[in-house]
Each structure stands twice: as structure tokens, then as C-alpha cells.
Design a protein around this motif. Structure first.
Motif, PDB file in Angstrom:
ATOM      1  N   HIS A  18       0.860  -1.190   0.000  1.00  0.00           N
ATOM      2  CA  HIS A  18       0.000   0.000   0.000  1.00  0.00           C
ATOM      3  C   HIS A  18       0.895   1.239   0.000  1.00  0.00           C
ATOM      4  O   HIS A  18       1.777   1.366   0.857  1.00  0.00           O
ATOM      5  CB  HIS A  18      -0.879   0.042   1.248  1.00  0.00           C
ATOM      6  CG  HIS A  18      -2.055  -0.863   1.184  1.00  0.00           C
ATOM      7  ND1 HIS A  18      -3.000  -0.913   2.159  1.00  0.00           N
ATOM      8  CD2 HIS A  18      -2.457  -1.763   0.252  1.00  0.00           C
ATOM      9  CE1 HIS A  18      -3.917  -1.792   1.842  1.00  0.00           C
ATOM     10  NE2 HIS A  18      -3.606  -2.325   0.697  1.00  0.00           N
ATOM     11  N   ASP A  21       1.148   3.011   3.316  1.00  0.00           N
ATOM     12  CA  ASP A  21       1.959   2.352   4.329  1.00  0.00           C
ATOM     13  C   ASP A  21       3.449   2.634   4.147  1.00  0.00           C
ATOM     14  O   ASP A  21       4.217   2.555   5.099  1.00  0.00           O
ATOM     15  CB  ASP A  21       1.719   0.840   4.318  1.00  0.00           C
ATOM     16  CG  ASP A  21       0.361   0.468   4.876  1.00  0.00           C
ATOM     17  OD1 ASP A  21      -0.403   1.379   5.268  1.00  0.00           O
ATOM     18  OD2 ASP A  21       0.049  -0.734   4.917  1.00  0.00           O
ATOM     19  N   ALA A  85       6.468  -2.216   5.186  1.00  0.00           N
ATOM     20  CA  ALA A  85       5.150  -1.689   4.866  1.00  0.00           C
ATOM     21  C   ALA A  85       4.156  -2.827   4.647  1.00  0.00           C
ATOM     22  O   ALA A  85       4.539  -3.936   4.294  1.00  0.00           O
ATOM     23  CB  ALA A  85       5.224  -0.811   3.620  1.00  0.00           C
ATOM     24  N   GLY A  86       2.872  -2.532   4.844  1.00  0.00           N
ATOM     25  CA  GLY A  86       1.819  -3.522   4.632  1.00  0.00           C
ATOM     26  C   GLY A  86       1.138  -3.335   3.296  1.00  0.00           C
ATOM     27  O   GLY A  86       1.486  -2.469   2.515  1.00  0.00           O
ATOM     28  N   SER A  90       0.995  -8.418   0.883  1.00  0.00           N
ATOM     29  CA  SER A  90       1.756  -8.976   1.994  1.00  0.00           C
ATOM     30  C   SER A  90       1.629 -10.491   2.097  1.00  0.00           C
ATOM     31  O   SER A  90       2.569 -11.163   2.504  1.00  0.00           O
ATOM     32  CB  SER A  90       1.378  -8.314   3.324  1.00  0.00           C
ATOM     33  OG  SER A  90       0.024  -8.544   3.625  1.00  0.00           O
ATOM     34  N   ILE A 116       4.196  -1.982   9.489  1.00  0.00           N
ATOM     35  CA  ILE A 116       3.040  -1.132   9.247  1.00  0.00           C
ATOM     36  C   ILE A 116       1.885  -2.055   8.855  1.00  0.00           C
ATOM     37  O   ILE A 116       2.008  -2.853   7.933  1.00  0.00           O
ATOM     38  CB  ILE A 116       3.311  -0.127   8.103  1.00  0.00           C
ATOM     39  CG1 ILE A 116       4.640   0.596   8.277  1.00  0.00           C
ATOM     40  CG2 ILE A 116       2.149   0.834   7.939  1.00  0.00           C
ATOM     41  CD1 ILE A 116       4.791   1.374   9.548  1.00  0.00           C
ATOM     42  N   CYS A 117       0.786  -1.963   9.575  1.00  0.00           N
ATOM     43  CA  CYS A 117      -0.459  -2.646   9.267  1.00  0.00           C
ATOM     44  C   CYS A 117      -0.283  -4.157   9.162  1.00  0.00           C
ATOM     45  O   CYS A 117       0.123  -4.800  10.111  1.00  0.00           O
ATOM     46  CB  CYS A 117      -1.059  -2.036   7.993  1.00  0.00           C
ATOM     47  SG  CYS A 117      -2.798  -2.446   7.773  1.00  0.00           S
TER      48      CYS A 117
END
Length: 124
Positions: A18, A21, A85-86, A90, A116-117
Motif C-alpha cells: 500500500h 503504508d 510496509a503492509g 503482503s 506497518i499494518c
């Protein structure tokens, strides 16, 4: 930060990440330069991927990774913060041996590791 160099932040991006993210946390860190006297800026930011170059995010927008995993691991620069990052990609990234190998090698070199996330799974 007087007398110190910038803290190096390495953000991992992969296909299907994303954009928010990746960009959101890095914008926050980059903005600190307006509030902390310098130079240098408090944080030096590097986006990495398996290969340096364009990474397509889940939205179809692209992010440019300035370094590859191998370049980061081959360098002598310390990593202050390693961020993953997500995104919708993922679940595929969780099966990516190059990405997992990079995280296993880079995490012990980092002062801290953050996800992240959806990428909380990588840090466990």
C-alpha cells in the motif's frame, strides 16, 4: 541531534504494497527536519526492494526503491530503523524467500524494527 549524523531508516517495499503504508510513515519522519535544528536532517530515508527500481503498489501507482536488498546488506551503514510496509501483497510477500532472507539478515543490524499494518507477521 547536534553533532550526530542522520538516523538511517530503511523501508521495505514489495509488489502489492500500500502506498500509504510506505509514504505515510516516511513523510512523518521527513517532516522532523522542520522542527529539529540541523543539518543534517534527523532521518535519512531509503526505500528498498528485491531490486532497485520501480515497485508497483496495490493501487497501480509506483514507488521507486533506491537500493536493493543486496546493496543494503553489502553496505556498512548502520540501520537505525527497519520498517516493513503492509498491503494486499503482503500474503504473497510472506512467501518471498528473498524478502524473508533480507529481513532475517537486516533485523539484527537495526536498532529497532517496525511493521506497518498487515506486516506485523514479518516481525514475529
Amino acid at each position: 541531534m547536534s553533532g550526530q549524523g542522520a538516523r538511517r531508516v530503511v523501508m521495505v517495499a514489495y509488489p502489492g504494497v500500500h502506498n500509504l503504508d510506505v509514504v505515510g510513515p516516511l513523510e512523518i519522519l521527513a517532516t522532523t527536519k522542520f522542527f529539529v535544528p540541523g543539518p543534517p536532517a534527523p532521518y535519512g530515508i531509503t526505500i528498498v526492494a528485491e531490486e532497485a527500481g520501480v515497485v508497483e503498489a496495490s493501487s497501480g501507482l509506483t514507488i521507486t526503491a533506491s537500493m536493493s536488498y543486496d546493496e543494503v546488506l553489502g553496505g556498512r551503514d548502520e540501520i537505525d530503523t527497519l520498517m516493513i510496509a503492509g498491503g494486499h501483497g503482503s500474503s504473497s510477500a510472506l512467501k518471498d524467500s528473498a524478502l524473508l532472507g533480507f529481513l532475517r539478515a537486516a533485523a539484527p543490524r537495526a536498532r529497532r524494527v517496525a511493521s506497518i499494518c498487515t506486516c506485523l507477521l514479518y516481525t514475529s
